[in-house]
Every structure is written in C-alpha cells, then in structure tokens.
Motif scaffolding. Structure first.
Motif, short mmCIF file in Angstrom:
data_model
loop_
_atom_site.label_atom_id
_atom_site.label_comp_id
_atom_site.label_asym_id
_atom_site.label_seq_id
_atom_site.Cartn_x
_atom_site.Cartn_y
_atom_site.Cartn_z
N ASN A 77 -13.27 -12.67 -19.40
CA ASN A 77 -14.39 -12.00 -20.07
C ASN A 77 -14.85 -10.74 -19.33
O ASN A 77 -15.74 -10.04 -19.80
N ALA A 78 -14.23 -10.46 -18.19
CA ALA A 78 -14.67 -9.33 -17.38
C ALA A 78 -14.36 -8.00 -18.07
O ALA A 78 -13.36 -7.86 -18.76
N GLU A 79 -15.27 -7.04 -17.91
CA GLU A 79 -15.05 -5.69 -18.44
C GLU A 79 -14.42 -4.81 -17.37
O GLU A 79 -13.67 -3.90 -17.67
N ILE A 80 -14.79 -5.07 -16.13
CA ILE A 80 -14.37 -4.25 -14.99
C ILE A 80 -13.61 -5.15 -14.01
O ILE A 80 -14.01 -6.28 -13.79
N CYS A 81 -12.54 -4.62 -13.45
CA CYS A 81 -11.78 -5.38 -12.44
C CYS A 81 -12.61 -5.45 -11.16
O CYS A 81 -13.04 -4.43 -10.64
N VAL A 82 -12.81 -6.67 -10.64
CA VAL A 82 -13.62 -6.82 -9.43
C VAL A 82 -12.85 -6.35 -8.20
O VAL A 82 -13.44 -6.09 -7.15
N LYS A 83 -11.51 -6.24 -8.31
CA LYS A 83 -10.72 -5.86 -7.14
C LYS A 83 -10.58 -4.35 -6.99
O LYS A 83 -10.65 -3.81 -5.91
N CYS A 84 -10.37 -3.63 -8.09
CA CYS A 84 -10.17 -2.18 -7.96
C CYS A 84 -11.22 -1.38 -8.71
O CYS A 84 -11.25 -0.16 -8.60
N GLY A 85 -12.08 -2.03 -9.46
CA GLY A 85 -13.19 -1.34 -10.09
C GLY A 85 -12.85 -0.61 -11.36
O GLY A 85 -13.69 0.05 -11.97
N VAL A 86 -11.59 -0.70 -11.80
CA VAL A 86 -11.19 0.02 -13.01
C VAL A 86 -11.64 -0.77 -14.24
O VAL A 86 -11.81 -1.99 -14.20
N ARG A 87 -11.90 -0.05 -15.33
CA ARG A 87 -12.26 -0.70 -16.58
C ARG A 87 -11.02 -1.39 -17.14
O ARG A 87 -9.98 -0.77 -17.28
N LEU A 88 -11.13 -2.67 -17.43
CA LEU A 88 -9.98 -3.41 -17.93
C LEU A 88 -9.64 -3.00 -19.34
O LEU A 88 -10.52 -2.84 -20.18
N ALA A 89 -8.34 -2.80 -19.59
CA ALA A 89 -7.90 -2.42 -20.93
C ALA A 89 -8.16 -3.56 -21.88
O ALA A 89 -7.93 -4.73 -21.55
N ARG A 90 -8.66 -3.25 -23.05
CA ARG A 90 -8.93 -4.30 -24.03
C ARG A 90 -7.74 -4.42 -24.95
O ARG A 90 -7.07 -3.43 -25.24
N PRO A 91 -7.48 -5.63 -25.43
CA PRO A 91 -6.39 -5.79 -26.39
C PRO A 91 -6.59 -4.84 -27.55
O PRO A 91 -7.72 -4.61 -27.99
N ILE A 92 -5.48 -4.30 -28.03
CA ILE A 92 -5.56 -3.27 -29.06
C ILE A 92 -6.26 -3.78 -30.31
O ILE A 92 -6.92 -3.04 -31.02
N THR A 93 -6.17 -5.09 -30.55
CA THR A 93 -6.79 -5.65 -31.75
C THR A 93 -8.31 -5.68 -31.64
O THR A 93 -9.00 -5.94 -32.60
N GLU A 94 -8.85 -5.43 -30.44
CA GLU A 94 -10.30 -5.45 -30.29
C GLU A 94 -10.88 -4.06 -30.15
O GLU A 94 -12.07 -3.90 -29.99
N GLN A 95 -10.02 -3.05 -30.16
CA GLN A 95 -10.52 -1.70 -30.00
C GLN A 95 -10.95 -1.12 -31.33
O GLN A 95 -10.16 -1.01 -32.25
N ALA A 96 -12.22 -0.78 -31.41
CA ALA A 96 -12.71 -0.14 -32.62
C ALA A 96 -12.32 1.33 -32.57
O ALA A 96 -12.57 2.01 -31.59
N GLU A 97 -11.67 1.79 -33.59
CA GLU A 97 -11.21 3.17 -33.57
C GLU A 97 -11.77 3.95 -34.76
O GLU A 97 -12.21 5.07 -34.64
N LYS A 98 -11.75 3.33 -35.92
CA LYS A 98 -12.17 4.01 -37.13
C LYS A 98 -13.67 3.80 -37.35
O LYS A 98 -14.22 2.75 -37.05
N SER A 99 -14.30 4.83 -37.89
CA SER A 99 -15.73 4.77 -38.13
C SER A 99 -16.04 4.10 -39.47
O SER A 99 -15.46 4.44 -40.50
N LYS A 100 -16.97 3.14 -39.41
CA LYS A 100 -17.39 2.43 -40.62
C LYS A 100 -18.08 3.38 -41.60
O LYS A 100 -17.81 3.36 -42.81
N ILE A 101 -18.97 4.24 -41.07
CA ILE A 101 -19.71 5.18 -41.93
C ILE A 101 -18.74 6.14 -42.62
O ILE A 101 -18.82 6.36 -43.83
N ALA A 102 -17.80 6.68 -41.83
CA ALA A 102 -16.84 7.64 -42.41
C ALA A 102 -16.02 6.96 -43.50
O ALA A 102 -15.86 7.50 -44.60
N ALA A 103 -15.51 5.75 -43.20
CA ALA A 103 -14.68 5.04 -44.18
C ALA A 103 -15.49 4.73 -45.44
O ALA A 103 -15.01 4.89 -46.57
N GLY A 104 -16.74 4.30 -45.26
CA GLY A 104 -17.59 3.96 -46.40
C GLY A 104 -17.87 5.17 -47.28
O GLY A 104 -17.76 5.11 -48.50
N LEU A 105 -18.22 6.29 -46.64
CA LEU A 105 -18.53 7.50 -47.41
C LEU A 105 -17.29 8.05 -48.10
O LEU A 105 -17.36 8.51 -49.25
N LEU A 106 -16.15 7.96 -47.43
CA LEU A 106 -14.91 8.40 -48.05
C LEU A 106 -14.63 7.56 -49.30
O LEU A 106 -14.18 8.08 -50.32
#
Ligand SMILES: [Zn+2]
Ligand SMILES: [Zn+2]
Length: 138
Positions: free
Chosen positions: A41-70
C-alpha cells in the motif's frame, strides 16, 4: 529498473519481466527503483524515497469532464469514445453520425442521443473507466 512483482532486475526497454512474466508495474511488492521490498500500500519507497510506480490499470489518464463534454457536444461522431479508446463503438457512432447526410439527420440524431446519454453517464460516474480499464480523472 526492477520488477515490482518479483524484485528481479529488468532492462528499461523490457515490456514484461523475463523472470516472472509480469507486465511492468503490475506488482506492488518491490520498488522499481532499488528493488527493495515495499509495502503493497506504500506510495513512496522507504528505502530510496522514490515514488512507487502504480500499476497501469490504476493510473487515471483521461479526464472525466473532457470525455463527458465531448459525449454531450460531439457524441454523434463518437469523439468521446475515441478519446477513451473504445474505437469499435466510436466508429459505429461516427458512421451513424455521418450517415445523417443521406438519412436527413435521422441516424445522426440516434448517435447524438446515444452520445448525449453516454456523456451524462460519464459525468455521473456510470461510465468510469477508459478502454484500458483505467479510472477517469476528475
Ligand atoms: Zn518479475
Ligand atoms: Zn526504492
């Protein structure tokens, strides 16, 4: 880079991990930067401090507002579906929309209402994923 699933080192060019076959950033057990074990569940690596990459299926990329208005304004051409990556449905809507030229706008009206309804469904959260299964951004 390290596999987030098994912690083995992988080349930056790799698309999947050769050790375990997992797609990149599908696991949550290891840090992609240092290979150290990470809490799932960690967001940041406790060993090197880098932000942990999230699985691609959890990355929000497209905007809901833009898609709705389109969908509401250009839904009769399936633009919102193209935007979200649902190309098959988008092409069907586009064809209906363009066929309006020869059907006195009847098919355009059908795809227009279709797009309008979907635009509202996107804005209200009934449709909340793009074609890759990723959630939409607010
Ligand atoms: Zn692996
Ligand atoms: Zn790390």
């Amino acid at each position: 880079m390290y596999c987030r699933y098994c912690g083995k080192e992988i080349t930056p060019q790799a698309v999947i991990c050769v050790s375990c076959g997992a797609g990149l950033n599908t696991g949550r057990s290891f840090c992609q930067n240092c290979g150290g074990e990470s809490n799932s569940n960690a967001e940041i690596c406790v060993k090197c401090g880098v932000r942990l990459a999230r699985p691609i299926t959890e990355q929000a990329e497209k905007s809901k507002i833009a898609a709705g208005l389109l969908g509401i304004f250009l839904g009769f051409l399936g633009i919102h579906r193209f935007y979200l990556g649902y190309n098959n449905i988008a092409v069907a809507q586009l064809i209906l929309g363009l066929l309006g030229i020869v059907t006195c706008g009847i098919t355009s009206m059908v795809s227009g209402i279709w797009g309008l309804v979907e635009g509202i469904m996107i804005l209200t959260g009934s449709i909340d994923r793009d074609a890759m299964g990723r959630p939409l951004r607010d």
